[in-house]
Design a protein around this motif. Structure first.
Motif, PDB file in Angstrom:
ATOM      1  N   ARG A   2       0.676  -1.252  -0.171  1.00  0.00           N
ATOM      2  CA  ARG A   2       0.357   0.200  -0.433  1.00  0.00           C
ATOM      3  C   ARG A   2       0.842   1.290   0.453  1.00  0.00           C
ATOM      4  O   ARG A   2       0.543   1.841  -0.663  1.00  0.00           O
ATOM      5  N   SER A   3       2.070   1.424   1.283  1.00  0.00           N
ATOM      6  CA  SER A   3       2.602   2.668   0.753  1.00  0.00           C
ATOM      7  C   SER A   3       3.440   2.649  -0.533  1.00  0.00           C
ATOM      8  O   SER A   3       3.835   3.920  -1.100  1.00  0.00           O
ATOM      9  N   ALA A   5       2.306   1.892  -3.441  1.00  0.00           N
ATOM     10  CA  ALA A   5       1.046   2.748  -3.953  1.00  0.00           C
ATOM     11  C   ALA A   5       0.779   4.023  -3.951  1.00  0.00           C
ATOM     12  O   ALA A   5       0.599   3.606  -5.181  1.00  0.00           O
ATOM     13  N   GLU A   6       0.787   4.175  -2.794  1.00  0.00           N
ATOM     14  CA  GLU A   6       0.472   5.022  -2.488  1.00  0.00           C
ATOM     15  C   GLU A   6       1.959   6.648  -2.619  1.00  0.00           C
ATOM     16  O   GLU A   6       1.396   7.376  -3.921  1.00  0.00           O
TER      17      GLU A   6
END
Length: 111
Positions: A2-3, A5-6
């Protein structure tokens, strides 16, 4: 994941806004996140040498894939040729890359 992707979403926005300082910071954050997950030993001494070399010249740096190469963003043109020489002296191939935008014409002007 997720990190990562952010960071990718933020990098896209930085590119769209031509905010190269922000993009450089995001590139470094991406690499630092990867280092925290895999450790420097896992990434290997050759990769770490290229990272140290790029950062020595103030260049943002990250892996473009799984390793064996780095991509950098050097905002200080005065240091670019010095960095190129240092990479070549270390036995690395150094390529200048000009991004291509399919929405731009041949002369770089948006269509």
């Amino acid at each position: 994941m997720r990190s990562f992707a952010e960071l990718t979403d933020q990098a896209r926005a930085a590119i769209e806004n031509q905010d190269w300082i922000c993009l450089a910071q995001l590139m470094d954050q991406n690499l630092d996140l990867r280092r925290s997950i895999y450790t420097d030993d896992c990434l290997g001494p050759g990769n770490m040498m290229m990272i140290r070399l790029a950062r020595q010249f103030g260049s943002a740096v990250k892996f473009p894939g799984s390793g064996g190469a780095v991509v950098g963003l050097c905002l200080d043109q005065a240091k670019l040729m010095e960095m190129r020489q240092a990479f070549q002296e270390a036995g690395c191939v150094f390529c200048l890359i000009s991004p291509y935008s399919p929405s731009s014409g041949a002369d770089g002007d948006p269509r």
